[in-house]
Design a protein around this motif. Structure first.
Motif, PDB file in Angstrom:
ATOM      1  N   GLY A  75       0.821  -1.212   0.000  1.00  0.00           N
ATOM      2  CA  GLY A  75       0.000   0.000   0.000  1.00  0.00           C
ATOM      3  C   GLY A  75       0.851   1.256   0.000  1.00  0.00           C
ATOM      4  O   GLY A  75       0.563   2.221  -0.720  1.00  0.00           O
ATOM      5  N   ILE A  76       1.913   1.254   0.791  1.00  0.00           N
ATOM      6  CA  ILE A  76       2.824   2.403   0.820  1.00  0.00           C
ATOM      7  C   ILE A  76       3.505   2.573  -0.535  1.00  0.00           C
ATOM      8  O   ILE A  76       3.631   3.687  -1.052  1.00  0.00           O
ATOM      9  N   TYR A  77       3.933   1.466  -1.122  1.00  0.00           N
ATOM     10  CA  TYR A  77       4.594   1.515  -2.432  1.00  0.00           C
ATOM     11  C   TYR A  77       3.639   2.048  -3.502  1.00  0.00           C
ATOM     12  O   TYR A  77       4.006   2.916  -4.301  1.00  0.00           O
TER      13      TYR A  77
ATOM     14  N   LEU B 169       1.339   9.182  -5.783  1.00  0.00           N
ATOM     15  CA  LEU B 169       1.768  10.522  -5.404  1.00  0.00           C
ATOM     16  C   LEU B 169       2.779  11.079  -6.402  1.00  0.00           C
ATOM     17  O   LEU B 169       2.728  12.263  -6.761  1.00  0.00           O
ATOM     18  N   ALA B 170       3.693  10.236  -6.872  1.00  0.00           N
ATOM     19  CA  ALA B 170       4.684  10.684  -7.858  1.00  0.00           C
ATOM     20  C   ALA B 170       3.998  11.116  -9.154  1.00  0.00           C
ATOM     21  O   ALA B 170       4.346  12.154  -9.731  1.00  0.00           O
TER      22      ALA B 170
ATOM     23  N   ILE C  22       3.913  14.984 -10.726  1.00  0.00           N
ATOM     24  CA  ILE C  22       4.336  15.275 -12.093  1.00  0.00           C
ATOM     25  C   ILE C  22       3.231  15.994 -12.850  1.00  0.00           C
ATOM     26  O   ILE C  22       3.474  16.986 -13.540  1.00  0.00           O
ATOM     27  N   VAL C  23       2.007  15.514 -12.698  1.00  0.00           N
ATOM     28  CA  VAL C  23       0.887  16.148 -13.407  1.00  0.00           C
ATOM     29  C   VAL C  23       0.690  17.579 -12.936  1.00  0.00           C
ATOM     30  O   VAL C  23       0.434  18.485 -13.733  1.00  0.00           O
ATOM     31  N   ILE C  24       0.833  17.816 -11.646  1.00  0.00           N
ATOM     32  CA  ILE C  24       0.580  19.149 -11.097  1.00  0.00           C
ATOM     33  C   ILE C  24       1.715  20.124 -11.429  1.00  0.00           C
ATOM     34  O   ILE C  24       1.469  21.248 -11.860  1.00  0.00           O
ATOM     35  N   PHE C  25       2.960  19.704 -11.250  1.00  0.00           N
ATOM     36  CA  PHE C  25       4.072  20.643 -11.328  1.00  0.00           C
ATOM     37  C   PHE C  25       4.836  20.656 -12.640  1.00  0.00           C
ATOM     38  O   PHE C  25       5.654  21.542 -12.858  1.00  0.00           O
ATOM     39  N   LEU C  26       4.608  19.718 -13.525  1.00  0.00           N
ATOM     40  CA  LEU C  26       5.334  19.692 -14.791  1.00  0.00           C
ATOM     41  C   LEU C  26       4.758  20.741 -15.727  1.00  0.00           C
ATOM     42  O   LEU C  26       3.557  20.866 -15.889  1.00  0.00           O
TER      43      LEU C  26
END
Length: 146
Positions: free
Chosen positions: A23-25, A31-32, A36-40
């Motif tokens: 689940g963490i993985y 999240l990654a 990327i979608v938000i800040f790229l």
């Protein structure tokens, strides 16, 4: 039928621990992608109106087909085996290497530490060889790496 025995001397982790780690993985991967979608920055189209300088966003299909246009370039095609090698290496490292070598030699409790050490050294060497490639060139480093 032959029986499979545990020769590593370590107990199998509980299902709740496995599901928690998976689940963490998975959450880290999601999240990654979100970061990327938000800040790229968006890729701007080169076809702009000359009078108003308004950039039009290209359609999905034109962007998708432009990906395959890169396969006409020989240099781009030569990157495909390099990418595949990197994927196979990571699969071997995270699967067979940790299962066979790290777990047998150190125990299952040290798999995380071994992967952290590998990642830290990998990051440091990436920075180091990036700086060295400015002076020696990439071809020499690729030949040295082979």
């Amino acid at each position: 039928m032959t029986e499979i025995t545990n020769t590593t001397g370590s107990a199998e982790p509980s299902n709740s621990l496995i599901y928690t780690l998976l689940g963490i993985y998975t959450a880290s991967g999601v999240l990654a992608v979100l970061l990327i979608v938000i800040f790229l920055d968006q890729i701007k189209s080169e076809q702009a109106e000359t009078e108003k300088e308004i950039l039009e966003t290209p359609s999905f299909w034109s962007t998708f087909l432009a990906t395959f246009q890169h396969l006409k370039d020989k240099r781009q095609c030569l990157l495909i085996p390099l990418t595949m090698h990197s994927g196979f290496e990571q699969g071997f490292l995270s699967g067979d290497y940790t299962k066979t070598y790290v777990t047998c030699a150190l125990g299952i409790h040290y798999v995380g530490y071994a992967m952290i050490c590998f990642s830290a050294v990998n990051s440091l060497c990436s920075l180091l060889f990036g700086k060295i490639s400015q002076f020696t060139g990439r071809k020499l480093l690729f030949a040295f790496g082979m």
